[in-house]
Motif scaffolding. Sequence first.
Motif, short mmCIF file in Angstrom:
data_model
loop_
_atom_site.label_atom_id
_atom_site.label_comp_id
_atom_site.label_asym_id
_atom_site.label_seq_id
_atom_site.Cartn_x
_atom_site.Cartn_y
_atom_site.Cartn_z
N PHE A 170 16.45 1.13 -12.26
CA PHE A 170 17.27 2.05 -11.60
C PHE A 170 16.92 3.23 -11.60
CE2 PHE A 170 21.02 -1.25 -12.54
CZ PHE A 170 21.04 -1.87 -10.96
N ALA A 171 16.70 4.14 -11.99
CA ALA A 171 15.87 5.23 -12.15
C ALA A 171 14.37 5.31 -11.27
CB ALA A 171 15.44 5.91 -13.28
N PHE A 172 13.88 4.16 -11.26
CA PHE A 172 12.78 4.45 -10.04
C PHE A 172 12.82 3.82 -8.64
CE2 PHE A 172 10.53 4.25 -14.23
CZ PHE A 172 8.41 4.68 -13.81
N ILE A 173 13.87 3.16 -8.69
CA ILE A 173 14.38 2.60 -7.40
C ILE A 173 15.03 3.69 -6.69
CG2 ILE A 173 15.82 0.93 -5.91
CD1 ILE A 173 15.58 -0.88 -8.48
N ALA A 174 16.26 4.37 -7.74
CA ALA A 174 17.13 5.77 -7.04
C ALA A 174 16.01 7.47 -6.53
CB ALA A 174 17.86 5.90 -7.87
N PRO A 230 5.24 11.61 -0.05
CA PRO A 230 6.32 10.96 -0.69
C PRO A 230 7.08 10.16 -0.19
CG PRO A 230 6.55 13.19 1.30
CD PRO A 230 4.83 12.58 0.86
N GLN A 231 6.28 9.65 0.52
CA GLN A 231 7.43 8.30 1.56
C GLN A 231 7.07 7.33 1.17
OE1 GLN A 231 7.99 9.39 5.98
NE2 GLN A 231 9.84 9.15 5.33
N TYR A 232 5.12 7.57 1.25
CA TYR A 232 4.49 5.96 0.21
C TYR A 232 4.78 6.00 -1.11
CZ TYR A 232 2.05 6.26 5.41
OH TYR A 232 2.16 5.68 6.22
N MET A 233 4.98 6.87 -1.84
CA MET A 233 4.94 7.16 -3.08
C MET A 233 6.74 6.87 -3.63
SD MET A 233 3.46 8.08 -5.71
CE MET A 233 3.84 8.06 -7.66
N GLY A 234 6.82 7.32 -2.39
CA GLY A 234 8.69 6.28 -2.80
C GLY A 234 8.50 4.96 -2.65
N PHE A 235 8.02 4.15 -1.42
CA PHE A 235 7.99 2.80 -1.42
C PHE A 235 7.82 2.50 -2.78
CE2 PHE A 235 8.35 3.46 3.22
CZ PHE A 235 8.89 2.78 3.02
N ILE A 236 6.50 2.87 -3.72
CA ILE A 236 5.92 2.54 -4.43
C ILE A 236 6.78 2.31 -5.85
CG2 ILE A 236 4.00 2.83 -5.96
CD1 ILE A 236 1.95 4.32 -3.64
N LEU A 237 8.16 3.53 -6.35
CA LEU A 237 8.27 4.37 -7.22
C LEU A 237 9.46 2.48 -6.33
CD1 LEU A 237 8.94 7.80 -7.15
CD2 LEU A 237 7.13 6.11 -9.31
N VAL A 238 10.15 2.42 -5.47
CA VAL A 238 10.74 1.68 -5.36
C VAL A 238 10.58 0.39 -6.09
CG1 VAL A 238 12.49 0.36 -3.66
CG2 VAL A 238 12.68 2.42 -4.04
N MET A 239 9.47 -0.09 -5.55
CA MET A 239 8.72 -1.23 -6.07
C MET A 239 8.34 -1.23 -7.19
SD MET A 239 5.87 -2.78 -2.93
CE MET A 239 4.89 -1.13 -2.79
N PHE A 240 7.63 -0.67 -7.78
CA PHE A 240 7.49 -0.70 -9.06
C PHE A 240 9.20 -0.83 -10.15
CE2 PHE A 240 7.29 1.63 -13.42
CZ PHE A 240 6.44 0.20 -14.41
N PHE A 285 18.86 -0.18 4.22
CA PHE A 285 18.49 0.89 3.12
C PHE A 285 17.79 1.95 3.68
CE2 PHE A 285 19.52 2.81 -0.74
CZ PHE A 285 20.46 3.74 -0.76
N ALA A 286 16.27 0.72 3.34
CA ALA A 286 15.92 1.50 3.56
C ALA A 286 15.27 2.43 4.90
CB ALA A 286 14.63 0.98 2.94
N TYR A 287 15.85 1.55 6.28
CA TYR A 287 15.63 1.95 7.32
C TYR A 287 15.91 2.75 7.69
CZ TYR A 287 14.91 1.25 12.22
OH TYR A 287 15.05 1.83 13.58
#
Length: 230
Positions: A105-109, A143-153, A23-25
Amino acid sequence: MNDSPAYGLWGLVLVNSVVFILFAYSFFKPQTTRDWRSFGAFSAFLVALFTEMYGFPLTIYFFSGWLQSHYPNVDWFSHDAGHLLEMMFGWKTNPHAGPFHVLSFAFIAGGFFLISVAWRALYVAQQRRKLATEGAYAYMRHPQYMGFILVMFGFILQWPTILTLAMFPVLVAMYVHLAHQEERDARAEFGEAYEQYAAVIPGWMPTFGGHNGAKPSRSAFNDYIGREDP
């Protein structure tokens, strides 16, 4: 609440790891060595998470004595008890409807959405051999690195473990380091255009509107790249 044991489910570990990694790929589509390094670290985080979520509850075993003495009414080896924050804050009903789970879910989405929209903007810019300044890149430089950080958090809020809590700051530091490397490359490739862009657009935390005098600078940047002010 379902108190039946639900570990040793290695098939679910494999399925969830593969599904979320693919999904992330599909959003990130790594191409460079740097892309693969950041994506590989994110994949390792997911595997560690799902290994504890469905395979072996290392964190529960490690803290079982302390948890049982402070929360004696909880069956800590039931699957639902893996939602540690819901259990420790006394959420009495289904933990999947608890506040930490919903917030996760809010952070992951939000994180996956940010990775997706940023990839589209970056792809278009790369095809045109131009600096990415549209979409998510109009609000933050990474934004992409920030996205990964939000998903992990988000996953940590949902299912905190020793391994993922230990990996999180290391991965955040790695993404910051990779971002600095990208900025050096962008300055070398785009020169003054990137300097103008970096002077206006923050690296990680987006700004909306012209706060603290940013509007004149943003206008100057828009003039520089030929974009009209909104």
